[in-house]
Design a protein around this motif. Structure first.
Motif, PDB file in Angstrom:
ATOM      1  N   LEU A  27      37.340  32.533  44.697  1.00 20.21           N
ATOM      2  CA  LEU A  27      38.230  33.635  44.308  1.00 20.21           C
ATOM      3  C   LEU A  27      38.277  34.711  45.389  1.00 20.21           C
ATOM      4  O   LEU A  27      39.352  35.251  45.690  1.00 20.21           O
ATOM      5  CB  LEU A  27      37.766  34.238  42.979  1.00 20.21           C
ATOM      6  CG  LEU A  27      37.989  33.373  41.726  1.00 20.21           C
ATOM      7  CD1 LEU A  27      37.281  33.994  40.524  1.00 20.21           C
ATOM      8  CD2 LEU A  27      39.476  33.201  41.437  1.00 20.21           C
ATOM      9  N   THR A  28      37.125  35.041  45.977  1.00 18.90           N
ATOM     10  CA  THR A  28      37.104  36.080  47.020  1.00 18.90           C
ATOM     11  C   THR A  28      37.840  35.617  48.274  1.00 18.90           C
ATOM     12  O   THR A  28      38.472  36.422  48.962  1.00 18.90           O
ATOM     13  CB  THR A  28      35.665  36.480  47.386  1.00 18.90           C
ATOM     14  OG1 THR A  28      34.936  35.332  47.854  1.00 18.90           O
ATOM     15  CG2 THR A  28      34.941  37.078  46.194  1.00 18.90           C
ATOM     16  N   VAL A  30      40.414  33.268  48.347  1.00 15.95           N
ATOM     17  CA  VAL A  30      41.848  33.129  48.031  1.00 15.95           C
ATOM     18  C   VAL A  30      42.524  34.495  47.889  1.00 15.95           C
ATOM     19  O   VAL A  30      43.712  34.645  48.199  1.00 15.95           O
ATOM     20  CB  VAL A  30      42.023  32.298  46.744  1.00 15.95           C
ATOM     21  CG1 VAL A  30      43.489  32.268  46.310  1.00 15.95           C
ATOM     22  CG2 VAL A  30      41.523  30.879  46.960  1.00 15.95           C
ATOM     23  N   ALA A  31      41.763  35.506  47.445  1.00 17.89           N
ATOM     24  CA  ALA A  31      42.334  36.851  47.284  1.00 17.89           C
ATOM     25  C   ALA A  31      42.860  37.416  48.595  1.00 17.89           C
ATOM     26  O   ALA A  31      43.719  38.304  48.610  1.00 17.89           O
ATOM     27  CB  ALA A  31      41.297  37.798  46.679  1.00 17.89           C
ATOM     28  N   ASP A  32      42.344  36.906  49.729  1.00 15.88           N
ATOM     29  CA  ASP A  32      42.827  37.283  51.068  1.00 15.88           C
ATOM     30  C   ASP A  32      42.692  38.780  51.360  1.00 15.88           C
ATOM     31  O   ASP A  32      43.584  39.406  51.927  1.00 15.88           O
ATOM     32  CB  ASP A  32      44.287  36.844  51.247  1.00 15.88           C
ATOM     33  CG  ASP A  32      44.696  36.827  52.714  1.00 15.88           C
ATOM     34  OD1 ASP A  32      43.830  36.559  53.568  1.00 15.88           O
ATOM     35  OD2 ASP A  32      45.878  37.091  53.010  1.00 15.88           O
ATOM     36  N   LEU A  33      41.556  39.326  50.943  1.00 15.62           N
ATOM     37  CA  LEU A  33      41.248  40.718  51.297  1.00 15.62           C
ATOM     38  C   LEU A  33      40.044  40.782  52.238  1.00 15.62           C
ATOM     39  O   LEU A  33      39.476  41.843  52.460  1.00 15.62           O
ATOM     40  CB  LEU A  33      40.948  41.535  50.030  1.00 15.62           C
ATOM     41  CG  LEU A  33      42.147  41.895  49.163  1.00 15.62           C
ATOM     42  CD1 LEU A  33      41.702  42.678  47.932  1.00 15.62           C
ATOM     43  CD2 LEU A  33      43.184  42.700  49.946  1.00 15.62           C
ATOM     44  N   GLN A 104      50.465  37.939  44.840  1.00 13.28           N
ATOM     45  CA  GLN A 104      51.487  38.549  45.692  1.00 13.28           C
ATOM     46  C   GLN A 104      51.272  40.052  45.876  1.00 13.28           C
ATOM     47  O   GLN A 104      51.610  40.614  46.910  1.00 13.28           O
ATOM     48  CB  GLN A 104      52.876  38.291  45.089  1.00 13.28           C
ATOM     49  CG  GLN A 104      53.258  36.819  45.037  1.00 13.28           C
ATOM     50  CD  GLN A 104      53.255  36.166  46.404  1.00 13.28           C
ATOM     51  OE1 GLN A 104      53.864  36.688  47.344  1.00 13.28           O
ATOM     52  NE2 GLN A 104      52.567  35.034  46.524  1.00 13.28           N
ATOM     53  N   SER A 105      50.711  40.709  44.863  1.00  9.25           N
ATOM     54  CA  SER A 105      50.552  42.164  44.936  1.00  9.25           C
ATOM     55  C   SER A 105      49.143  42.551  45.362  1.00  9.25           C
ATOM     56  O   SER A 105      48.184  41.776  45.207  1.00  9.25           O
ATOM     57  CB  SER A 105      50.834  42.785  43.562  1.00  9.25           C
ATOM     58  OG  SER A 105      49.846  42.395  42.621  1.00  9.25           O
ATOM     59  N   VAL A 111      42.086  42.676  41.958  1.00  7.67           N
ATOM     60  CA  VAL A 111      41.494  42.182  40.708  1.00  7.67           C
ATOM     61  C   VAL A 111      40.825  40.831  40.936  1.00  7.67           C
ATOM     62  O   VAL A 111      39.704  40.596  40.489  1.00  7.67           O
ATOM     63  CB  VAL A 111      42.577  42.065  39.604  1.00  7.67           C
ATOM     64  CG1 VAL A 111      42.029  41.313  38.404  1.00  7.67           C
ATOM     65  CG2 VAL A 111      43.057  43.450  39.186  1.00  7.67           C
ATOM     66  N   MET A 112      41.499  39.930  41.654  1.00  3.87           N
ATOM     67  CA  MET A 112      40.923  38.614  41.927  1.00  3.87           C
ATOM     68  C   MET A 112      39.630  38.740  42.728  1.00  3.87           C
ATOM     69  O   MET A 112      38.640  38.058  42.449  1.00  3.87           O
ATOM     70  CB  MET A 112      41.927  37.737  42.692  1.00  3.87           C
ATOM     71  CG  MET A 112      41.363  36.374  43.080  1.00  3.87           C
ATOM     72  SD  MET A 112      42.536  35.315  43.973  1.00  3.87           S
ATOM     73  CE  MET A 112      43.325  34.494  42.587  1.00  3.87           C
ATOM     74  N   PHE A 113      39.643  39.618  43.719  1.00  4.67           N
ATOM     75  CA  PHE A 113      38.452  39.807  44.556  1.00  4.67           C
ATOM     76  C   PHE A 113      37.296  40.373  43.739  1.00  4.67           C
ATOM     77  O   PHE A 113      36.152  39.910  43.852  1.00  4.67           O
ATOM     78  CB  PHE A 113      38.769  40.733  45.725  1.00  4.67           C
ATOM     79  CG  PHE A 113      37.682  40.788  46.765  1.00  4.67           C
ATOM     80  CD1 PHE A 113      37.655  39.849  47.797  1.00  4.67           C
ATOM     81  CD2 PHE A 113      36.685  41.750  46.718  1.00  4.67           C
ATOM     82  CE1 PHE A 113      36.651  39.883  48.758  1.00  4.67           C
ATOM     83  CE2 PHE A 113      35.677  41.781  47.670  1.00  4.67           C
ATOM     84  CZ  PHE A 113      35.667  40.853  48.698  1.00  4.67           C
ATOM     85  N   LEU A 114      37.586  41.376  42.898  1.00  2.00           N
ATOM     86  CA  LEU A 114      36.552  41.993  42.075  1.00  2.00           C
ATOM     87  C   LEU A 114      35.976  40.985  41.076  1.00  2.00           C
ATOM     88  O   LEU A 114      34.752  40.890  40.912  1.00  2.00           O
ATOM     89  CB  LEU A 114      37.127  43.195  41.325  1.00  2.00           C
ATOM     90  CG  LEU A 114      36.154  43.946  40.389  1.00  2.00           C
ATOM     91  CD1 LEU A 114      34.979  44.498  41.179  1.00  2.00           C
ATOM     92  CD2 LEU A 114      36.875  45.066  39.655  1.00  2.00           C
ATOM     93  N   VAL A 115      36.860  40.233  40.423  1.00  4.29           N
ATOM     94  CA  VAL A 115      36.406  39.203  39.483  1.00  4.29           C
ATOM     95  C   VAL A 115      35.556  38.170  40.225  1.00  4.29           C
ATOM     96  O   VAL A 115      34.519  37.720  39.726  1.00  4.29           O
ATOM     97  CB  VAL A 115      37.617  38.516  38.806  1.00  4.29           C
ATOM     98  CG1 VAL A 115      37.161  37.279  38.031  1.00  4.29           C
ATOM     99  CG2 VAL A 115      38.325  39.492  37.873  1.00  4.29           C
ATOM    100  N   GLY A 116      35.983  37.823  41.446  1.00  7.97           N
ATOM    101  CA  GLY A 116      35.225  36.870  42.249  1.00  7.97           C
ATOM    102  C   GLY A 116      33.817  37.357  42.539  1.00  7.97           C
ATOM    103  O   GLY A 116      32.853  36.580  42.460  1.00  7.97           O
ATOM    104  N   MET A 117      33.664  38.628  42.856  1.00 10.88           N
ATOM    105  CA  MET A 117      32.322  39.178  43.130  1.00 10.88           C
ATOM    106  C   MET A 117      31.438  39.145  41.894  1.00 10.88           C
ATOM    107  O   MET A 117      30.247  38.819  41.972  1.00 10.88           O
ATOM    108  CB  MET A 117      32.434  40.607  43.660  1.00 10.88           C
ATOM    109  CG  MET A 117      32.868  40.705  45.101  1.00 10.88           C
ATOM    110  SD  MET A 117      32.403  42.299  45.855  1.00 10.88           S
ATOM    111  CE  MET A 117      33.257  43.425  44.785  1.00 10.88           C
ATOM    112  N   VAL A 118      32.016  39.489  40.741  1.00 11.98           N
ATOM    113  CA  VAL A 118      31.245  39.482  39.493  1.00 11.98           C
ATOM    114  C   VAL A 118      30.827  38.053  39.139  1.00 11.98           C
ATOM    115  O   VAL A 118      29.666  37.794  38.797  1.00 11.98           O
ATOM    116  CB  VAL A 118      32.060  40.101  38.343  1.00 11.98           C
ATOM    117  CG1 VAL A 118      31.315  39.953  37.018  1.00 11.98           C
ATOM    118  CG2 VAL A 118      32.341  41.579  38.626  1.00 11.98           C
ATOM    119  N   VAL A 119      31.771  37.121  39.237  1.00  9.04           N
ATOM    120  CA  VAL A 119      31.482  35.714  38.938  1.00  9.04           C
ATOM    121  C   VAL A 119      30.421  35.185  39.898  1.00  9.04           C
ATOM    122  O   VAL A 119      29.485  34.479  39.491  1.00  9.04           O
ATOM    123  CB  VAL A 119      32.778  34.869  39.036  1.00  9.04           C
ATOM    124  CG1 VAL A 119      32.459  33.376  38.939  1.00  9.04           C
ATOM    125  CG2 VAL A 119      33.742  35.270  37.928  1.00  9.04           C
TER     126      VAL A 119
END
Length: 222
Positions: A27-28, A30-33, A104-105, A111-119
Motif C-alpha cells: 500500500l505504501t 502503490v500510494a506513490d508518495l 488519482q487524488s 489515506v492509502m499511505f497512512l493505512v499502509g503504515m498502520v497495516v
C-alpha cells in the motif's frame, strides 16, 4: 503433541503477520508518495534491472542475511529465511491484484499511505509476537550492533540512510512519504507490538489451557 500444536499455532501467527505486513508495504509503495528506505532500494533495483519488487526484496534479504552470518560467524535462524521469502512472495502477489492501483487524488494517496503504515505496523507486531524469528534487516542490525558496540538506534539509522541513498541513486521513489515513514513508523510499531503480544500470548495460553481441559475430560470419560 502439545508442543507441536503450540508450534503450529505460532507458525500460523507468523505467516498471517507477514501477510498483513506485506500488504502494508504494498500500500505504501502503490500510494506513490515515497516508500520506506528499504523499499526505495527494492523499487530502484526493479526500475534498473527488471524482475519484480518482491524478487529484489528476497535477493537483498539473502545478501543482508549472508552479511549478518559472516559478521556473527553463525547461520541465521530458519525464521529469518522464511520471513524474507514469504514477504517477497506476498508483495508480488498483492501487486498483481487488479484493484491495487494508485489513487488519482492527493487525499486518496495520503489515506492509502497512512493505512499502509498502520497495516505494516500491526503486521510486524503479529509476526514478531509469534517469536518465530526476526527478518534479515533486523538480523543484520543486531549483528552490526554486536560487532561495533553501537546503540541499536544508531545502527538502524546508518543502515537506513545507506540503503536510502543507494535506492535514490537507482531512481527509487523518495518523496514526502519516505520522511513520514522514517519518523512515524517506529511510533506505530511501538503502539502495535505490545497490543499484538498481549493478544497473541493470551490466545496461545488459552489454547494450551483448552487442550488441558479436553485431556482431563477425555480421561474422566474413560
Amino acid at each position: 503433541m502439545k508442543r507441536k500444536q503450540h508450534l503450529q499455532k505460532r507458525f500460523v501467527l507468523f505467516s498471517v503477520g507477514l501477510l498483513i505486513m506485506a500488504l502494508g508495504i504494498t500500500l505504501t509503495i502503490v500510494a506513490d508518495l515515497g516508500a520506506a528506505p528499504w523499499d526505495v532500494l527494492h523499487v530502484g533495483l526493479y526500475y534498473q534491472f527488471g524482475l519484480t519488487i518482491g524478487t529484489w526484496s528476497i535477493i537483498v534479504g539473502f545478501i543482508v542475511l549472508g552479511s549478518a552470518g559472516i559478521m556473527m560467524k553463525e547461520w541465521p535462524k530458519f525464521g529469518a529465511y522464511l520471513n524474507m521469502i514469504l514477504v517477497g512472495i506476498f508483495i508480488d502477489m498483492y501487486m498483481l491484484l487488479p484493484f491495487m492501483t494508485e489513487p488519482q487524488s492527493w487525499q486518496g494517496k495520503a489515506v492509502m499511505f497512512l493505512v499502509g503504515m498502520v497495516v505494516y505496523a500491526y503486521g510486524m507486531g503479529i509476526y514478531l509476537s509469534a517469536e518465530f524469528g526476526a527478518g534479515p534487516r533486523d538480523s543484520f542490525m543486531l549483528a552490526l550492533t554486536a560487532k561495533t558496540k553501537w546503540k541499536v538506534s544508531n545502527a538502524r539509522r546508518l543502515m537506513e540512510i545507506g540503503v536510502l541513498a543507494i535506492g535514490w541513486l537507482l531512481g527509487g521513489p523518495v518523496f514526502i512519504g519516505t520522511i513520514v515513514f522514517s519518523i512515524v513508523a517506529g511510533t506505530f510499531i511501538g503502539i502495535a507490538l505490545p497490543q499484538c503480544r498481549t493478544l497473541t500470548h493470551k490466545w496461545l495460553r488459552d489454547s494450551v489451557e483448552n487442550e488441558k481441559v479436553k485431556e482431563i475430560e477425555r480421561g474422566a470419560s474413560v
